[in-house]
Design an enzyme around this catalytic site. Structure first.
Site, mmCIF file in Angstrom:
data_model
loop_
_atom_site.group_PDB
_atom_site.id
_atom_site.type_symbol
_atom_site.label_atom_id
_atom_site.label_comp_id
_atom_site.label_asym_id
_atom_site.label_seq_id
_atom_site.Cartn_x
_atom_site.Cartn_y
_atom_site.Cartn_z
ATOM 1 N N ARG A 80 -16.804 12.861 4.777
ATOM 2 C CA ARG A 80 -15.692 14.003 4.198
ATOM 3 C C ARG A 80 -15.722 14.768 2.929
ATOM 4 O O ARG A 80 -15.995 14.163 1.665
ATOM 5 C CB ARG A 80 -14.054 13.485 3.813
ATOM 6 C CG ARG A 80 -12.778 13.926 3.202
ATOM 7 C CD ARG A 80 -12.539 12.953 3.327
ATOM 8 N NE ARG A 80 -10.378 13.997 2.588
ATOM 9 C CZ ARG A 80 -10.158 14.147 1.564
ATOM 10 N NH1 ARG A 80 -10.219 12.348 0.882
ATOM 11 N NH2 ARG A 80 -9.235 15.022 0.871
ATOM 12 N N HIS A 124 -9.418 20.625 -2.688
ATOM 13 C CA HIS A 124 -9.546 19.262 -3.277
ATOM 14 C C HIS A 124 -9.504 19.884 -4.429
ATOM 15 O O HIS A 124 -9.928 19.793 -4.926
ATOM 16 C CB HIS A 124 -10.633 18.550 -2.532
ATOM 17 C CG HIS A 124 -10.604 17.039 -3.233
ATOM 18 N ND1 HIS A 124 -10.873 16.825 -2.216
ATOM 19 C CD2 HIS A 124 -10.287 16.703 -4.364
ATOM 20 C CE1 HIS A 124 -10.798 14.634 -2.828
ATOM 21 N NE2 HIS A 124 -10.215 15.077 -4.224
ATOM 22 N N GLU A 169 -4.198 15.243 -1.416
ATOM 23 C CA GLU A 169 -3.408 14.804 -2.353
ATOM 24 C C GLU A 169 -2.443 15.705 -3.015
ATOM 25 O O GLU A 169 -2.830 16.625 -4.447
ATOM 26 C CB GLU A 169 -3.791 14.385 -3.190
ATOM 27 C CG GLU A 169 -4.721 12.566 -3.371
ATOM 28 C CD GLU A 169 -5.321 12.044 -3.831
ATOM 29 O OE1 GLU A 169 -4.933 12.875 -5.456
ATOM 30 O OE2 GLU A 169 -5.679 11.048 -3.762
ATOM 31 N N ASN A 296 -4.341 8.352 1.764
ATOM 32 C CA ASN A 296 -5.697 7.966 0.191
ATOM 33 C C ASN A 296 -4.586 6.902 -1.040
ATOM 34 O O ASN A 296 -3.444 6.843 -0.698
ATOM 35 C CB ASN A 296 -5.681 9.437 -0.994
ATOM 36 C CG ASN A 296 -6.684 10.217 -0.042
ATOM 37 O OD1 ASN A 296 -7.126 10.261 0.824
ATOM 38 N ND2 ASN A 296 -7.242 11.470 -2.029
ATOM 39 N N TYR A 298 -5.578 3.383 -3.955
ATOM 40 C CA TYR A 298 -6.140 2.947 -4.107
ATOM 41 C C TYR A 298 -5.248 1.859 -4.924
ATOM 42 O O TYR A 298 -6.271 0.672 -5.449
ATOM 43 C CB TYR A 298 -6.539 3.901 -6.462
ATOM 44 C CG TYR A 298 -7.418 4.700 -5.516
ATOM 45 C CD1 TYR A 298 -9.041 4.563 -5.616
ATOM 46 C CD2 TYR A 298 -7.144 6.224 -5.089
ATOM 47 C CE1 TYR A 298 -9.962 5.518 -5.275
ATOM 48 C CE2 TYR A 298 -8.065 7.174 -4.204
ATOM 49 C CZ TYR A 298 -9.214 6.984 -5.043
ATOM 50 O OH TYR A 298 -10.193 7.869 -4.787
ATOM 51 N N GLU A 366 -9.505 8.114 1.724
ATOM 52 C CA GLU A 366 -9.736 7.435 0.497
ATOM 53 C C GLU A 366 -9.235 6.064 -0.176
ATOM 54 O O GLU A 366 -8.148 6.120 0.077
ATOM 55 C CB GLU A 366 -9.634 8.543 -0.552
ATOM 56 C CG GLU A 366 -10.682 9.878 -1.068
ATOM 57 C CD GLU A 366 -10.158 10.563 -1.939
ATOM 58 O OE1 GLU A 366 -10.128 10.035 -3.082
ATOM 59 O OE2 GLU A 366 -10.041 11.400 -2.009
#
Ligand code: FCB
Length: 512
Positions: A80, A124, A169, A296, A298, A366
């Site tokens: 990606r 991005h 995002e 994504n 985290y 991600e």
């Protein structure tokens, strides 16, 4: 899907790694590239850690063959990457810069030669500065400009791109770029942020249409950073729901449900609908059918109410009037100050994503972690914490698949250490270490571990055992209090239940 001793992923599961143009390429004015908002922002004193800029970054503009060799060592089936809009349209409008397109064409051809599928993000975060000068994402006209850019990219590269991702995002773009100003363009204005929210989605819809026309065989999706807000008391539950609506609902709902969240109807500073920004036909555009959703993720957030005395407790950060975010004892914290709790990605996929997207394929576009990596005398990077993080999160994604969520692939963030936005080069997320003085790349131990996962298409059961220093706590062993009570309710989602150390806490929680 699994045998007794293996967490095996479904056949055809796509293993990849991710990067973004501004974070790795360098070469900010090579071959006719125009300036982006990140060039401007990073060169503005005080905006990034240490004044770091992306001027050189990983020099991938010149070294991409080395990066593709790293992908091969990982056994990646997909990569990606993102396109720099101002490399292709230096001012964001008008004719394409052929040299910029040629660069991406060479990268894509080299990937295909290596047997690696390109998954290409159109945006991005590196907006052409000339468009920001006209208001950027706060200007509704950007939807048309982005559609033209998507058409150029689709026509030039679409015959070779397996997956297109329109935006990365959008919440971070609108909220961190225009509301709290920690990212480019550094604006602090709620009205512009809520406008950006809506215009990003209109632009996404325009891009889907342009890509469908120019790149008919590719799959098209969008990548959202969705949040899991865990209330630590029942009183905090309503607040957690509002926080999820402000980050998840304002994207998931207009993309998949042709509306903005009702919960925010009275709040024009967060809801584009309440702000009167939605015109006839807009929600048909934002809801253009997709082939997949990119997610994504985290870290989870724990939400609580500020103590009546108005004083935040240890591990609490004030996030609004009367509310705090909490770093519960017992959870590890990464170098970004983000919590490590693998069960949260399973909760995200099962509770937040699946009810909205149903059978639509989902890719984790991600996931990863930053630690204080260093090269030891043996020339290696022994990043055990990153391996532990990966193991836990992959096991949790496997669990979500077992729950019925159609997760079709996983992209580790990141292929290599890079320019971590406002954090500059201080935060390393790579599976490969980059010596930014020499540009030498060294595959970390986590890269070797990831290669073993891609080769086996899974984890061995032993992989679920975390080193003691990173065991993730269950409620019985946490610092107790209200966070512990909430965790007890979530045990069904816990992947690893074992005693853990006391967390650090006390500092600001990032936007993970
Ligand atoms: C995400 C960004 C990515 C990287 C990681 C750590 O929000 O998409 O570029 O910065 O965080």
């Amino acid at each position: 899907m699994s045998t007794d001793d293996q967490l095996r992923f479904p056949e055809g599961f796509l293993w990849g790694a991710a990067t973004a143009a501004y974070q790795i390429e360098g070469a900010p004015d090579a071959d006719g590239k125009g300036p982006s908002i990140w060039d401007t922002f990073s060169h503005t004193p005080g905006k990034t850690y240490h004044g770091d800029t992306g001027d050189v970054a990983c020099d991938s503009y010149h070294r991409f063959p080395e990066d593709i060799a790293l992908l091969k060592r990982l056994g990646a089936g997909a990569y990606r990457l993102s396109l720099s809009w101002p490399r292709i349209q230096p001012t964001g409008r008008g004719l394409a810069n052929v040299k910029g397109l040629d660069y991406y064409s060479r990268v894509i051809d080299a990937l295909l030669d290596a047997g690696i599928e390109p998954a290409v993000t159109l945006y991005h975060w590196d907006l052409p500065q000339a468009l920001q000068d006209e208001g950027g994402w706060a200007n509704r006209d950007i939807a048309g400009w982005f559609g033209e850019f998507a058409a150029i990219a689709g026509e030039a590269l679409g015959d070779r791109v397996g997956k297109w991702i329109t935006l990365n995002e959008p919440w971070v773009v609108a909220h961190v770029g225009y509301r709290d100003g920690r990212h480019a363009p550094g604006i602090r204005d709620a009205a512009q942020a809520v406008a950006a929210n809506h215009h990003l989605l209109l632009a996404h819809g325009q891009a889907v249409g342009a890509l469908r026309a120019a790149s008919a065989r590719s799959d098209i999706g969008i990548t959202l950073n969705l949040t899991v807000e865990r209330p630590v008391t029942s009183e905090a539950a309503a607040h957690a729901a509002v926080l999820e609506a402000r980050q998840n609902g304002v994207y998931l709902d207009p993309i998949f449900r042709a509306r903005y969240p009702e919960l925010l109807d009275g709040d024009p500073s967060y809801s584009p609908a309440a702000a009167g920004l939605v015109r006839d036909g807009d929600l048909a555009l934002t809801g253009a059918p997709l082939d997949f959703l990119g997610v994504n993720f985290y870290a989870p957030h724990y939400v609580s109410l500020l103590s009546p005395d108005g004083q935040p407790r240890r591990g609490e950060t004030v996030t609004g009037p009367g509310t705090v975010s909490v770093q519960p004892d017992g959870l590890p914290i990464t170098a970004m100050n983000w919590l490590v709790e693998p069960s949260s990605i399973r909760e995200l996929l099962t509770r937040v994503v699946h009810p909205v997207t149903g059978e639509l394929p989902v890719y984790i576009t991600e996931n990863g972690s930053s630690w204080h990596d260093y090269v030891t005398d043996d020339g290696q990077v022994h990043d055990h914490e990153r391996i532990s993080y990966l193991r836990g999160h992959l096991a949790a994604v496997h669990g979500a698949i077992a729950d019925g969520v159609p997760v079709r692939g996983y992209f580790a963030w990141s292929l290599l250490d890079n320019f971590e936005w406002a954090e500059g080069y201080a935060k390393r997320f790579g599976l490969a270490f980059v010596d930014f003085g020499t540009q030498q790349r060294i595959l970390k131990q986590s890269g070797e571990f990831y290669a073993s996962v891609t080769a086996a298409n899974g984890l061995s059961a032993g992989d679920a055992d975390h080193p003691p220093s990173l065991r993730l706590g269950c409620s019985a062993h946490r610092g107790g209090g209200q966070a512990g009570q909430h965790v007890r309710r979530l045990q069904a989602h816990q992947v690893v239940l074992a005693p853990g150390p006391v967390g650090l806490g006390g500092q600001a929680v990032g936007e993970a």
